[in-house]
Design an enzyme around this catalytic site. Sequence first.
Site, PDB file in Angstrom:
ATOM      1  N   LYS B 116       0.803  -1.221   0.000  1.00  0.00           N
ATOM      2  CA  LYS B 116       0.000   0.000   0.000  1.00  0.00           C
ATOM      3  C   LYS B 116       0.835   1.269   0.000  1.00  0.00           C
ATOM      4  O   LYS B 116       0.463   2.253  -0.637  1.00  0.00           O
ATOM      5  CB  LYS B 116      -0.947  -0.007   1.204  1.00  0.00           C
ATOM      6  CG  LYS B 116      -2.054  -1.023   1.016  1.00  0.00           C
ATOM      7  CD  LYS B 116      -3.273  -0.721   1.849  1.00  0.00           C
ATOM      8  CE  LYS B 116      -4.350  -1.738   1.518  1.00  0.00           C
ATOM      9  NZ  LYS B 116      -5.622  -1.462   2.141  1.00  0.00           N
ATOM     10  N   LYS B 159      -3.866   5.495  12.558  1.00  0.00           N
ATOM     11  CA  LYS B 159      -3.782   4.111  12.081  1.00  0.00           C
ATOM     12  C   LYS B 159      -2.498   3.461  12.564  1.00  0.00           C
ATOM     13  O   LYS B 159      -1.422   4.059  12.456  1.00  0.00           O
ATOM     14  CB  LYS B 159      -3.731   4.090  10.549  1.00  0.00           C
ATOM     15  CG  LYS B 159      -5.065   4.032   9.861  1.00  0.00           C
ATOM     16  CD  LYS B 159      -4.816   4.096   8.369  1.00  0.00           C
ATOM     17  CE  LYS B 159      -5.815   3.280   7.593  1.00  0.00           C
ATOM     18  NZ  LYS B 159      -5.625   3.465   6.152  1.00  0.00           N
ATOM     19  N   TYR B 203      -9.591  11.662   7.759  1.00  0.00           N
ATOM     20  CA  TYR B 203     -10.762  10.799   7.935  1.00  0.00           C
ATOM     21  C   TYR B 203     -11.904  11.337   7.087  1.00  0.00           C
ATOM     22  O   TYR B 203     -12.343  12.473   7.257  1.00  0.00           O
ATOM     23  CB  TYR B 203     -11.169  10.759   9.411  1.00  0.00           C
ATOM     24  CG  TYR B 203     -12.369   9.889   9.665  1.00  0.00           C
ATOM     25  CD1 TYR B 203     -12.296   8.503   9.498  1.00  0.00           C
ATOM     26  CD2 TYR B 203     -13.588  10.439  10.054  1.00  0.00           C
ATOM     27  CE1 TYR B 203     -13.396   7.694   9.718  1.00  0.00           C
ATOM     28  CE2 TYR B 203     -14.694   9.625  10.280  1.00  0.00           C
ATOM     29  CZ  TYR B 203     -14.594   8.267  10.111  1.00  0.00           C
ATOM     30  OH  TYR B 203     -15.686   7.466  10.327  1.00  0.00           O
ATOM     31  N   ASN B 291      -6.618  -3.076  -7.655  1.00  0.00           N
ATOM     32  CA  ASN B 291      -6.807  -4.529  -7.605  1.00  0.00           C
ATOM     33  C   ASN B 291      -6.296  -5.082  -8.922  1.00  0.00           C
ATOM     34  O   ASN B 291      -6.843  -4.785  -9.978  1.00  0.00           O
ATOM     35  CB  ASN B 291      -8.280  -4.889  -7.422  1.00  0.00           C
ATOM     36  CG  ASN B 291      -8.814  -4.407  -6.082  1.00  0.00           C
ATOM     37  OD1 ASN B 291      -9.851  -3.775  -6.014  1.00  0.00           O
ATOM     38  ND2 ASN B 291      -8.090  -4.675  -5.014  1.00  0.00           N
ATOM     39  N   ARG B 293      -6.448  -7.665 -10.763  1.00  0.00           N
ATOM     40  CA  ARG B 293      -7.118  -8.903 -11.162  1.00  0.00           C
ATOM     41  C   ARG B 293      -8.509  -8.585 -11.693  1.00  0.00           C
ATOM     42  O   ARG B 293      -8.938  -7.443 -11.673  1.00  0.00           O
ATOM     43  CB  ARG B 293      -7.281  -9.792  -9.937  1.00  0.00           C
ATOM     44  CG  ARG B 293      -7.997  -9.031  -8.819  1.00  0.00           C
ATOM     45  CD  ARG B 293      -8.432  -9.923  -7.683  1.00  0.00           C
ATOM     46  NE  ARG B 293      -8.665  -9.174  -6.466  1.00  0.00           N
ATOM     47  CZ  ARG B 293      -9.758  -8.509  -6.165  1.00  0.00           C
ATOM     48  NH1 ARG B 293     -10.757  -8.454  -7.044  1.00  0.00           N
ATOM     49  NH2 ARG B 293      -9.898  -7.863  -5.021  1.00  0.00           N
ATOM     50  N   VAL B 296     -14.802  -9.195  -8.693  1.00  0.00           N
ATOM     51  CA  VAL B 296     -16.050  -9.951  -8.514  1.00  0.00           C
ATOM     52  C   VAL B 296     -17.185  -9.298  -9.307  1.00  0.00           C
ATOM     53  O   VAL B 296     -17.956  -9.970  -9.997  1.00  0.00           O
ATOM     54  CB  VAL B 296     -16.444 -10.019  -7.017  1.00  0.00           C
ATOM     55  CG1 VAL B 296     -17.777 -10.750  -6.836  1.00  0.00           C
ATOM     56  CG2 VAL B 296     -15.362 -10.696  -6.196  1.00  0.00           C
TER      57      VAL B 296
END
Lengths: 190, 494
Positions: B116, B159, B203, B291, B293, B296
């Site tokens: 990341k 975080k 945030y 992503n 790939r 979905v």
Amino acid sequence: MAHKTMLKHASRPEPICVSTETIGDRSSREYRVTVGDRTLEAEIEIAPDGSGRMRLAGKVVRFFGSRRGDDIQVWYGGRVYDFKIADTRQSAGAVKRSAMLPELTAPMPGTILRILVGDGDELVARQPLIIMESMKMEMTISAPAAGRVKEITCAEGELVEMGALLVRLQVSEDDDAGDEEAGENEAQNA
Amino acid sequence: MFKKVLIANRGEVAVRITNTLQQMGIVAVAVHSEPDRWGLHVRRADEAYALEGETAADTYLRINRIIEVAKSCGADAIHPGYGFLSENAAFAQACIDAGIVFIGPTPDVIRKMGDKMIAKTTLADAGVPVVPGYWDNGNADIATLEREAERIGYPVLIKAAAGGGGKGMRVARTPDELRSGVDVARRESVSAFGDDRVFLEKYVTSPRHVEFQIFGDSTGRAVHMFERECSIQRRHQKIIEESPSPALSPELREKMAAAAVRTAEAIGYTGAGTVEFILDESGSFYFLEVNTRLQVEHPITEMRLQLDLVRLQVEVAAGMPLTFEQNDLEPAGHAIECRIYAEDAARGFLPSVGEIRQFDAPAGANVRLDSGVFAGDHVTVYYDPMLAKLAVWGQTRDEALARMAWALRRFVVTGVTTNIAFLASVIRHPQFQKGEYDTHFLDAFDLEDGEQIPDEVLVAAAMLAGRTKATGHGEKAVTTSASPWRNAGRWRGV
């Protein structure tokens, strides 16, 4: 004489008494169905795959039904309704006692993450005993009622089958804390 | 073109890839775990080979074994689907080393986008907006953090560097909250991960998750295929997606699409990928991740563009250039997808296992089902409990919504508990109907319950109860009292 069956559904505190009898000869598809104190007449056909059609109050509708032993499921109008056939020989008191069975088993296959109590520990109702992981979910197995840990029969890190005995308890006899919520497995995000 | 392709996956995505391969005249090879040996993806494949084992780690994640199967059956390429090894750079490299084409981007791109911090820095350098934050080495003192929080602007998210799953995460709205929040986050992070490093990030209070499909070929050309709105999430997992996003104006869409293409070009992307953004109420958007790939929810993009993304993936992997330009892509109408999960929405989306007794899916014009199961199949604890994806298309959003409501109401799955009725209540919700929602929508969602049992249901249940030996479908049933479903009932209260 029609055979009476008691059906339990999560939304009803008391079981529903139902019975059916054929109207006319045995090949008829018309039935008189008693639900509680009401009597309904319906024409019903259920195919071998469980898909069914019913004419009730002048309207023909489609449904799906299936039964596995005492478990009945009905799909109708985009929802699934679960019923369980109640054992009529068992009194309500007996049902309650059996809900306090002092043996806790794995509700799903999975891994024992943590054991939070030891042999002989005193317990209060709903006290978390074991944390399991299954399908990326953590779930907590809690005491159904106040009592004592008789024996832990699993180990941390162990992979257990569904229904495997995890812990034996001794439930306090004077304690009546076995409310409905107690002993429920609460799942949370892992 | 490839003669034979191995699919290193299971369930609906393996079936979906199999369909395209077979339509292209390519032999589709399945691999399967022990519990999946009778699964739909095995039945549909031209050849199927066993990966001995039950868990994902022993089967669909075993790189060496999968490569071995691919070599021995003579596959030219491997399609990883999504999940499992699809974003594993070592797997992509292992394919290349074995002389097999990996259908996806290069191992280097997968590695970079998988980290990341590297992804963020790379894309910030390329001019893609990233969430403002403060990252250094994670050991900054509180005075520095206070100064940085002022610069970023409150509220800020604290975080843990080693964090995950919400642990070590705190929101601070004031300097006071920042001081106490940093302490708590450090403590939590030490106990959970043995690491006390923390970072700050802006945030976003009412975030929407909007992603863009990208596609690159080996000539270095990249296009975007418009957006998918994926803000309806439970447990940080999407369950309803739609395209176009109700939140994007044409101008904003153009800006985000340009950032997505810039991302693809900056990293030399090949094949199908998705650039995820967070969008706030003011229309500011920030890069989240890439992503690397097939996603979905790719069917809603396919429905709007009349494209087969798997076919394009295979063609690009075989070295063919894209045969269209950006301007050739004109999306039509509105598409919505619902993910059908075996889970109980009333019990915190707890997965449900057991036999699928009945499975009768809706069908009709502009209704698409990508399913990995069938009636009589079993849902096990070993893998993700997604059963199928239901996608619909309409000329307008309203038409698509009405079609989805119909399709869900018509979708019969019994045996395992599913989220179908829950999805239907989300689709019906006035806020959803208006398109006004963010990623917190389901947190405050009230389940519809406590309604009366219809007479039709009571009559049907009475009929089934009245049969000592249940008829028809139930006959087998009486003898299968040991089915997992029966025991799973105990889940509801031991």
